[in-house]
Scaffold this motif. Sequence first.
Motif, PDB file in Angstrom:
ATOM      1  N   TYR A 182       0.660  -1.470   0.158  1.00 22.70           N
ATOM      2  CA  TYR A 182      -0.317   0.043  -0.123  1.00 22.70           C
ATOM      3  C   TYR A 182       1.094   1.305  -0.104  1.00 22.70           C
ATOM      4  CZ  TYR A 182      -4.550  -1.552   0.327  1.00 22.70           C
ATOM      5  OH  TYR A 182      -6.549  -2.163   0.079  1.00 22.70           O
ATOM      6  N   ALA A 183       2.206   1.069   0.881  1.00 23.16           N
ATOM      7  CA  ALA A 183       3.684   2.132   0.650  1.00 23.16           C
ATOM      8  C   ALA A 183       3.525   2.604  -0.299  1.00 23.16           C
ATOM      9  CB  ALA A 183       3.497   2.187   1.953  1.00 23.16           C
ATOM     10  N   LEU A 184       3.564   1.630  -1.462  1.00 22.04           N
ATOM     11  CA  LEU A 184       4.753   1.458  -2.628  1.00 22.04           C
ATOM     12  C   LEU A 184       3.733   2.236  -3.557  1.00 22.04           C
ATOM     13  CD1 LEU A 184       6.639  -1.203  -2.182  1.00 22.04           C
ATOM     14  CD2 LEU A 184       7.399   0.519  -2.605  1.00 22.04           C
ATOM     15  N   VAL A 185       2.938   1.755  -3.938  1.00 20.68           N
ATOM     16  CA  VAL A 185       1.415   2.520  -4.661  1.00 20.68           C
ATOM     17  C   VAL A 185       1.183   3.037  -4.467  1.00 20.68           C
ATOM     18  CG1 VAL A 185       1.294  -0.797  -5.416  1.00 20.68           C
ATOM     19  CG2 VAL A 185      -0.501   0.693  -4.157  1.00 20.68           C
ATOM     20  N   GLY A 186       0.676   3.247  -3.603  1.00 18.41           N
ATOM     21  CA  GLY A 186       0.353   4.791  -3.040  1.00 18.41           C
ATOM     22  C   GLY A 186      -1.862   4.699  -3.187  1.00 18.41           C
ATOM     23  N   PHE A 187      -2.090   3.520  -2.901  1.00 16.37           N
ATOM     24  CA  PHE A 187      -3.217   3.006  -2.994  1.00 16.37           C
ATOM     25  C   PHE A 187      -3.974   4.168  -1.296  1.00 16.37           C
ATOM     26  CE2 PHE A 187      -5.317  -0.191  -5.965  1.00 16.37           C
ATOM     27  CZ  PHE A 187      -4.158   0.497  -6.770  1.00 16.37           C
ATOM     28  N   GLU A 188      -4.862   4.854  -1.085  1.00 20.14           N
ATOM     29  CA  GLU A 188      -5.708   4.970  -0.151  1.00 20.14           C
ATOM     30  C   GLU A 188      -5.944   4.115   1.030  1.00 20.14           C
ATOM     31  OE1 GLU A 188      -8.959   8.653   0.608  1.00 20.14           O
ATOM     32  OE2 GLU A 188      -9.594   6.972  -0.730  1.00 20.14           O
ATOM     33  N   VAL A 189      -5.748   4.032   2.055  1.00 16.70           N
ATOM     34  CA  VAL A 189      -6.021   3.375   3.601  1.00 16.70           C
ATOM     35  C   VAL A 189      -7.349   3.787   3.431  1.00 16.70           C
ATOM     36  CG1 VAL A 189      -5.306   2.290   5.358  1.00 16.70           C
ATOM     37  CG2 VAL A 189      -3.838   2.853   3.416  1.00 16.70           C
ATOM     38  N   THR A 190      -8.791   3.090   3.620  1.00 17.96           N
ATOM     39  CA  THR A 190      -9.980   3.361   3.611  1.00 17.96           C
ATOM     40  C   THR A 190     -10.789   1.909   4.748  1.00 17.96           C
ATOM     41  OG1 THR A 190     -10.858   2.107   2.420  1.00 17.96           O
ATOM     42  CG2 THR A 190     -10.360   4.183   1.557  1.00 17.96           C
ATOM     43  N   LEU A 260      -9.565  -6.094  -8.479  1.00 13.21           N
ATOM     44  CA  LEU A 260      -9.153  -5.246  -8.822  1.00 13.21           C
ATOM     45  C   LEU A 260      -7.991  -4.494 -10.292  1.00 13.21           C
ATOM     46  CD1 LEU A 260      -6.713  -4.010  -6.751  1.00 13.21           C
ATOM     47  CD2 LEU A 260      -5.251  -5.545  -7.279  1.00 13.21           C
ATOM     48  N   PHE A 261      -7.941  -5.269 -11.121  1.00 11.26           N
ATOM     49  CA  PHE A 261      -7.907  -5.242 -11.930  1.00 11.26           C
ATOM     50  C   PHE A 261      -8.983  -4.911 -13.353  1.00 11.26           C
ATOM     51  CE2 PHE A 261      -4.431  -8.233 -10.354  1.00 11.26           C
ATOM     52  CZ  PHE A 261      -3.426  -7.530 -10.283  1.00 11.26           C
ATOM     53  N   ILE A 262     -10.217  -5.565 -13.320  1.00 13.95           N
ATOM     54  CA  ILE A 262     -11.153  -4.927 -14.586  1.00 13.95           C
ATOM     55  C   ILE A 262     -12.176  -3.759 -13.409  1.00 13.95           C
ATOM     56  CG2 ILE A 262     -13.037  -6.006 -15.287  1.00 13.95           C
ATOM     57  CD1 ILE A 262     -11.223  -8.581 -15.041  1.00 13.95           C
ATOM     58  N   GLY A 263     -12.731  -4.234 -12.047  1.00 12.95           N
ATOM     59  CA  GLY A 263     -12.877  -3.626 -11.361  1.00 12.95           C
ATOM     60  C   GLY A 263     -12.779  -1.765 -11.272  1.00 12.95           C
ATOM     61  N   GLY A 264     -11.059  -1.926 -10.757  1.00  7.03           N
ATOM     62  CA  GLY A 264     -10.251  -1.243 -10.235  1.00  7.03           C
ATOM     63  C   GLY A 264     -10.106  -0.331 -11.732  1.00  7.03           C
ATOM     64  N   GLY A 265      -9.681  -1.096 -12.293  1.00  7.74           N
ATOM     65  CA  GLY A 265      -8.199  -0.860 -13.362  1.00  7.74           C
ATOM     66  C   GLY A 265      -9.085  -0.126 -14.775  1.00  7.74           C
ATOM     67  N   ASP A 274      -9.192  -0.122  -2.699  1.00  8.10           N
ATOM     68  CA  ASP A 274      -9.268   0.126  -0.840  1.00  8.10           C
ATOM     69  C   ASP A 274      -8.575  -1.729  -0.440  1.00  8.10           C
ATOM     70  OD1 ASP A 274     -11.965  -0.086  -1.519  1.00  8.10           O
ATOM     71  OD2 ASP A 274     -11.988   1.574   0.320  1.00  8.10           O
ATOM     72  N   ILE A 275     -10.311  -2.254  -1.207  1.00  5.98           N
ATOM     73  CA  ILE A 275     -10.063  -3.378  -0.567  1.00  5.98           C
ATOM     74  C   ILE A 275      -9.605  -5.217  -0.998  1.00  5.98           C
ATOM     75  CG2 ILE A 275     -12.703  -4.065  -1.400  1.00  5.98           C
ATOM     76  CD1 ILE A 275     -13.104  -5.067   1.698  1.00  5.98           C
ATOM     77  N   SER A 276      -9.522  -4.469  -2.274  1.00  8.91           N
ATOM     78  CA  SER A 276      -8.913  -5.365  -3.283  1.00  8.91           C
ATOM     79  C   SER A 276      -8.064  -6.005  -3.425  1.00  8.91           C
ATOM     80  CB  SER A 276      -9.919  -5.037  -4.776  1.00  8.91           C
ATOM     81  OG  SER A 276      -9.364  -3.899  -5.830  1.00  8.91           O
TER      82      SER A 276
END
Length: 351
Positions: A182-190, A260-265, A274-276
């Motif tokens: 999470y820290a590397l990719v910068g995704f939001e923590v919720t 993660l890849f289809i829905g979020g991407g 955030d969850i995937s």
Amino acid sequence: MSKLGDLGAKLYRGEVGYDFVGKRFLWYGVSILITITAIVALAVQGLNMGIEFKGGAVFTTPKTSVSVAAATEAAEKVSGHDAIVQELGTGGLRIQISGVDTDAATDVKQKLATDLKVDQAAINADLVGPSWGEQIANKAWTGLGVFMVLVVIYLAIAFEWRMAVAALIALIHDLTITVGVYALVGFEVTPGTVIGLLTILGYSLYDTVVVFDGLKEGSKDITKQTRWTYSEVANRSINGTLVRSINTTVVALLPVAALLFIGGGFLGAGMLNDISLSLFVGLAAGAYSSIFIATPLVVDLKEREPAMKALKKRVLAKRAAAVAKGESPDEAYAAEDEPQVVAQGRSGRRR
């Protein structure tokens, strides 16, 4: 029977196998390297905490022709803070701005309505105070601590303290890697991220317990024989559940990867990330740690016992004597019953 099923049967019977335990220092080195990378990323970049933890405002607009990039620029200009803008399925926008307090929210809402060319009354504003996020974070830490304590107590009672320690280290290993990603990719923590983290702990623990159950059965009365050392019985336990672990991991990862890849991407449903992401990384790390970390750690702790040291000495001595006589291993152990490594455990969990 399929090739994979045939391989699983051979692994289960001990006819073939990979020396996971023998190469454990390689796995330890890989895990240490990944863990250090995760810790460095966390220390240098930190986590991108969501609005639920930092406080701020979320504005939801009706359908608009303004692009996400233009809306982001406008939101940051009128608020003076970083903004995250996501396009909704209705054609509207979700604008998340951290650090906006209650007094400034009305002014920001008015300016956004002007810049985005929508009716101010049609913009929905939700305000989140930082104290609420702090409460959520504290409760999450409390829940995690209670979970870890209960896990250690249960495993110490159901198996032994060495397995409890190994499982705890594996869980910390999975958590550290996931948080580091999470820290590397910068995704939001919720809060969704927290839910995902707690979910992967249960999955990782389940996979580990299945291997431990097989090891417990296989090592029963192990000191009464001289064919297998404890590390060899542990290795057979891992191999006996290997195909099952691969199957369950792949089946679990497929829907998460779709999110993660289809829905979020591809589809742009960023709120799924955030969850995937936590589930995807955590499931993969959990499967890895149950095979390459947890059981080898048990072996390292167990073989420090005088009884296991003596067993290993007897086994190696008998093998050396057999070689000196020109006998094959099967001939040397023909009169000795082999301890059964029941990979699925007493409850018959093999599927």
